[in-house]
Every structure is written in C-alpha cells, then in structure tokens.
Design a protein around this motif. Sequence first.
Motif, mmCIF file in Angstrom:
data_model
loop_
_atom_site.group_PDB
_atom_site.id
_atom_site.type_symbol
_atom_site.label_atom_id
_atom_site.label_comp_id
_atom_site.label_asym_id
_atom_site.label_seq_id
_atom_site.Cartn_x
_atom_site.Cartn_y
_atom_site.Cartn_z
ATOM 1 N N TYR A 167 -9.706 -5.526 7.405
ATOM 2 C CA TYR A 167 -8.750 -5.835 6.345
ATOM 3 C C TYR A 167 -9.400 -5.755 4.961
ATOM 4 N N ASP A 168 -10.155 -4.670 4.776
ATOM 5 C CA ASP A 168 -10.857 -4.493 3.506
ATOM 6 C C ASP A 168 -10.321 -3.331 2.674
ATOM 7 N N GLY A 169 -9.367 -2.560 3.235
ATOM 8 C CA GLY A 169 -8.775 -1.461 2.496
ATOM 9 C C GLY A 169 -9.718 -0.323 2.196
ATOM 10 N N GLN A 182 -3.587 3.607 -4.018
ATOM 11 C CA GLN A 182 -3.116 2.555 -3.116
ATOM 12 C C GLN A 182 -3.831 1.232 -3.393
ATOM 13 N N LYS A 183 -5.131 1.314 -3.627
ATOM 14 C CA LYS A 183 -5.874 0.090 -3.959
ATOM 15 C C LYS A 183 -5.338 -0.522 -5.250
ATOM 16 N N VAL A 234 0.830 -1.214 0.000
ATOM 17 C CA VAL A 234 0.000 0.000 0.000
ATOM 18 C C VAL A 234 0.860 1.256 0.000
ATOM 19 N N ASP A 256 -8.191 -1.184 8.561
ATOM 20 C CA ASP A 256 -9.562 -0.692 8.732
ATOM 21 C C ASP A 256 -10.284 -1.384 9.895
ATOM 22 N N PHE A 269 -0.780 1.733 6.248
ATOM 23 C CA PHE A 269 -1.219 0.341 6.369
ATOM 24 C C PHE A 269 -2.487 0.220 7.199
ATOM 25 N N ARG A 303 -1.973 -2.259 -4.550
ATOM 26 C CA ARG A 303 -2.132 -3.557 -3.891
ATOM 27 C C ARG A 303 -2.638 -4.611 -4.883
ATOM 28 N N LYS A 351 -4.919 1.979 7.120
ATOM 29 C CA LYS A 351 -6.071 2.247 6.259
ATOM 30 C C LYS A 351 -6.558 0.964 5.591
ATOM 31 N N TRP A 352 -5.632 0.070 5.344
ATOM 32 C CA TRP A 352 -6.043 -1.240 4.808
ATOM 33 C C TRP A 352 -6.605 -2.114 5.919
ATOM 34 N N LEU A 374 -8.210 3.207 2.001
ATOM 35 C CA LEU A 374 -7.113 3.476 1.089
ATOM 36 C C LEU A 374 -7.553 4.396 -0.039
#
Length: 819
Positions: free
Chosen positions: A668-670, A677-678, A631, A664, A659, A681, A661-662, A673
């Motif tokens: 762990y759903d981002g 960043q998405k 990310v 969350d 990190f 990844r 932000k991912w 981001l």
Amino acid sequence: MRLPLLPPLALLLSAFTMNATPIPCSDGGTLEATAENGRLQIHYTAPGIDQPGHRIFLAIGSGSGSSIVPYARELEGSTVFLPFSAGRIYSVINLPGGLTPTVRKWQLTQWGNWDDASAEVSGTFTKDHCTLSVAMPDPAAQTLDFALYAKDLTQNNGWGRLYAASDPGFLAGTGDQYIQRYPELTLGSQPSAEFRTRLESANRVRIYQLFVRLFGNTNTTRKIDGTLAQNGVGKFDDINDTALDAIRDLGCTHIWLTGVLRQATSTDYSKIGLPSDCPDLLKGLAGSPYAIKDYFDVCPDYATDPAKRLDEFKALLDRIHAHGLKAIIDLVPNHVARSYQSTIRPQLSFGANDDPSKFFDAKNNFFYLRPTDPGGGPPLKLPTFKDGQAVSPTCKVLGGCDGLFAPEKIHGRVTGNNVVSWSPDINDWYETVKLNYGDDFTHPATRGFPTAANPGAAIPDTWLKMDQIIAYWQGMGVDGFRCDMSHMIPPEFWAWAIARARVRQPDVWFMGEAYNDDPGKLPTSDPLAGSLGNVMFSLLNAGFNAVYDDPTYKALKGVYDGNRWANDIDRAVTSDFIYDNSLRYGENHDEVRLAGKGQWGGVGMDVGRPVAAILYGIGRGPLMIYNGQEVGEPANGVEGFGGDDARTSIFDYWSMPEFVKWVDGHKYDGALLSKPQKNLRAYYGKLLNLVNEPGFRYGGFYPLNAANKGTAGFGDIEGDPASGHWMYAYLRYDPLSKQRWLVVANLHPSVTFSEVHLRIPADAVEWLHLPGSVNLSFTDRLISKTGLTANSSDLPDTGVDIPTIRPLSAMYFQIGQLP
C-alpha cells in the motif's frame, strides 16, 4: 444559506455542584440550566422574550420522537428542525395573567395537540428574562438533551423570527430554520454540559467505501466471467495495518465495508455446509452483494480459512478500531436473496411461519403472489431462460438454468423492486424477494404496525427479526450501518429500530441510501413529516444521521453529461435540515467512475479535482470516497455480468487495474502509480483533511454564483448568455472559530479563466461579520498557495481579483484580516 456551528464535544462547560451550568446562546442570549429533584431549572435571558407576541420554545429529547416542530401562523410559526428526536415541546408565553405554558407530546407516530402544561412547568417573567422549572420526563435519566429558542411572531406575517437559540452559532432569521447544535446535560454528582449534533462526531465524518471483494485483490488475470480460482478475491486479512494507516492518513474517519454479508454465489463451500446457489438466482459468478443469503454471516470468500470467517471479520473490526477508525456495514432491509436461509441463526430465517395463501399479512415476512397476478400464474418464471436458451449472462457461462426455482413453483414471492409478477423482467431485481414490514406497498394506507391511529397493533415479525440482526452486528463491534434503499421501508420501522439500536449503543451511526424521486418510496403515517413532500424529511426524522445527496451529484454530472450549468448546483439546496445532513460523493458502487470512458465528459481522472472540491466543501454533512477514486480507476471494459458500464463490477470476481498499483503487493505504498496518479491521491488527501477545518465542519454556506451571473470571465465561454456555466464559488464562515473561506472551482476541462473579478455582495460581507473597511488576505490552502488581497469595502463592486483559474482546478482561499 447554511448556519454556523459550534464544534461538537469541543466545548466542555464548567462542572458544578448546586450551581447552574452556563450555556451560551446566540444573538446575545444567555442560559443557565441545572437539574434538581427531577426538575430542569432554567434561567434564560434574551431581549424581547417577555414582550407580547414573543414565545419561548423548549424541546426535550427522547429515545423516540420527532425532529420536526409543528408549524402554524401565530402559534409555532415557521417550521423548526431539531438536531435530535424530541418527545415533548413546551411553549411559554408571558400573558397579563402570568406565565402560560402548553405542551405537545409525541404519541407513537405523530404529535398530539397543545395541552395545558401548568402542572409540569412553572416560572416567572421579568424584563428580557424568564425563569422556568420543568418536570423531567425521566427523573432517573443520566443525561438530558434539550433545545431552547425564542420566536417573535409579530414578524414575517405571523410566521415569526427565531432568535436566541441554545446553539451559540445560530443566526437569527425568518422562515424554516434548523438548529444544528444542542446542549446535553450530564446529570449526577458532578453534572456538566457539552454541545452535540445529530452526527455525533468530534471530526467531520469522512467515509472510505471499501469493497472487500476488490480492495486487496492483486490478481491481474481478469478473465471475463472468471471464477474465484481464476481471478482471485480480496480478503479480510488484506486490509492490514499499513492499509488502515493509509486510509486514516488520507483523511477518513469511517470505513464502509461494502458487501461483507454472505450473499448467493456460484462458489461452492459444501465442505463447510455452504453449497453454491442455483445459477438462475445469480447475477455474476461472485453474486450480488445485495442478494443476502444469511444476515448473520459474512462471505466465506473473504476469509483465509472460510470456516473461521466470522473470527477473521471480528479481527478486522478490531484492527479498524485500533487505528482510530469506525466500521460501517451494509444493512439491506428491503429484500433478500430468493435462496435466503440462515445457517448461523436458522430460527430467525425469514418466511418460516408465513401463510403463503395471502398476498399481504402483517405477520408474514414476504409478499406472496396470487394466481391472478400478472405473468401467467405459477410457477415463478425467472427471466434467465427463454425458448430453451439461456438469457442471463451468468446462465450462459454456468449452464444448468431452466428459469425455475423449485421453492417457488407453487407459492411465488414478490420481487425485490416491488414487481408483483410471476414473470419478472431481466432488468428487475429478480434474484431477490421483497421483505414485508407490515405495510402493503400496493396500498400504502394499509399499515399493520403500531401508529397513532392504531396504537394496539402488534410489532411485525420482520421488525423483530431485523432488530435482532442489527443487535447481532452491534455486538460484534460494528459502529454503524449504510441502509440500502431505505426509502422503500416504512419510516415508522426506522424510528423504532434506530431508537432500539441507540439504547444498545448511543453513538451507532445510520446512513440512508435514499432517493426522493423513486416511485418506490413509502409515505409516513406522521402527517407533519408527510406534509413536507420529501422522503428525506421522514428518514432524518426517524433518526438517520445522514441521507444520500443525489440532487447535487446529478447537478454536477449534468454540467458534463447534460445541459446543466454550475449555477444549477444551487437548486439542489432544498432544506437546511436535509442539506446539512446529507452524504456527498463523486463515486460509489452504484455510480459510474469519474474517470470512466465516455463519462463526465470523457475528461478523465482529473475531473475529480473540481467535482470533489465542490461536493466536499459545500455542506456540513459527511463525505465519501470510493476505493479506486483516489487513483483514477476508470473501470473500462467488460468484466462479466457487470458489462462495460464504467462501473467496477459488484457482481464478478475482478481486480482494479489502477488500484492494484497502489496496493503494490499489499505494501500500500503506491510505488507502481504514475506521477499524475500519485498527485491525484495526494490532492484527495489534502482536500479531505482540509474540510475538517472548523469553517467547513461547522460554518455556514453562502453561494456566490447568483451574484456573479454578469461577472466577465466567471466561468462563461464564447456564446454563453451569462456567467456561471463552468465555475462555482461559495463562502463558508464559522463565527465561533472566526474562520472564513472562499472556494472557487473551474469545472472546464481545457479553458483557463483569467482576470476574474469575483463579486461578494454586501449582504454576504455582512454575513461574514467583516468591518466596513478592512484589508483582507486570501490565501489558497489547497494546492497553489496563491495569495490575494482586497478591501472589504470593495468586495460588492470590484470584488476579489483572481489572476488565473486553471482548468479542472479549485482554490480554497482562507480569508484573514491584515494589520
């Protein structure tokens, strides 16, 4: 160039009763093998093996031995590297008097001389065919690993040409050769054979480095030099099913649980019998994860209930396994915390029975300073306090420092990075002490452990204790070990310890952090491995599955932060044996972040796209991604002891701003981001899954930069005298799956290269096994889905026309034949 491979575990050959097992060989050879009455029966057919100057070599695997076949003109020929440790090597030649066999046997730490083997080997030669009957070293064995190949020693000035190997993906050739794959015969009532490699994995090993202290920590306070209560800490329970699903789907097969062993720390757990450590011994409030305080324990920080920390760690291992992943932990064999004292296995604490009056004794666990050693004699004076003032950043925060450690006021010990001084420097590993493996590192020829020259020497106590540590974690369910600074430990220990670990768990995985340019590396007593001049040979020969690929990492970073060109990446290829068993990474806890301020040309997180595309695609070895890399974690700013060094601190309580932000809230759903960043990844996920295709997993490697130094637009900018400054290209080819790939990466941060005519020379076209004139398709499967066409006859001259290669991008073209 790299040689192609057959998928491990994928070719299960037909079962048999009394019939021989068919095993395909390379270069038109055939092999049938079975085992009866304690003997290996072989029927081997290959053109020329009965002719003068040709020899057949048979290597038999063993629990300990060597992966390097001795080399000599007109005898063994050029060096051959094996995919397992062999205990015996047989040479068979057809002379007028009949079949003449000889054998070399591994003798503790080196090969013995060639001896007559007529009592062990019998057989006959006919035209292009040989029948062998070989006594098995262990008639009761359940499996038998072997490698068979032929050498034509009339070629290459007596150094020979290797051909017809029992690896069907091998390509005949001269010079040093590495046989990647070997048949393993399973014996018993229903014998069978399957192909394996030293990596022992049905999938390419792709490691997710997960620093537990940081991974699940969503606390955003981030107070510089903050305590655990202020800044929070990641927990074992944070690594939940959703997180593990995400790591697996990213394309990873293994998780390296970094920093889980209990280390020296300022956090007080006196309620469960674990008080905080003297601040003079600490780097950071959390403490260095490489200053191990108890090798049989895990850090209580990471447990919801610190008293049940081992139970919670075991539950994490169970979760990892339930998701089809494997777990690796650190093994830090070179040094321990100065305050080391095991509470879980107190009887196995280091140093309890040492004689501190001796600098070196093979029976001691530590090296002890002499009054005359540099630094002014006792007491040990730590570089944390000077002239009445705290010097260490941690001492400035915690107070209570005086530069002394009570247990070492009289008997000081050598510092972890080989510093023999009563006054180690602030830049030394002063918080640690070096362990003694029976090898006096100040006089490396002084070896107090069993060698071929001294087979009767006792096994050093440190070896025995470290073996029990490895066994303890294997029993807990750990699948492998990342071995810190493994080149600073005698290779003989590794050979002994890894062999013992594999008796307990045959597929246990060992990865060595090692650097050939480190003056602290220890030589081997094996004259053969030592003569090759690279410590990686010694470590791989000792049984490591993989070692670090520092040279390629540095070559790539030097394109941005030095005066290197992409062309220089080819210079990192030293040996196929090393190259194909090297771990590649763009980040880890020791290296700067790709997105770090002022690092990698200050380009930002997208520099990881071409860098990873090159690193992850060039070899067959394992790959690694560090948590936060996916990310664009930049690690900017001061965290505490770690400072502002573009590395996420391993010393402080902290969290990763991007990190989290991912993470969350551990969903762990981002969701938090940014779109870039998405996308980044998703890119890493696509790449990590793509390089598990057969062409990358097993295929050979052919670099193309050398053939394109005069190609206009091939990564050159105004003022460059040649091409290949900012672009790197290579081929991958696996003749068994017939997969062919062309990879092209543009490393430049802002220049788009247009109308690139990438030449593929005639010998590369032949290497790809392409017909003389066939229409080909080139389809990018990484991101763009670009489709190109070319005729194989045009590749050496006009090449492949690539209209556009954007900055910081890469293309993975799969090559297909058009009707």
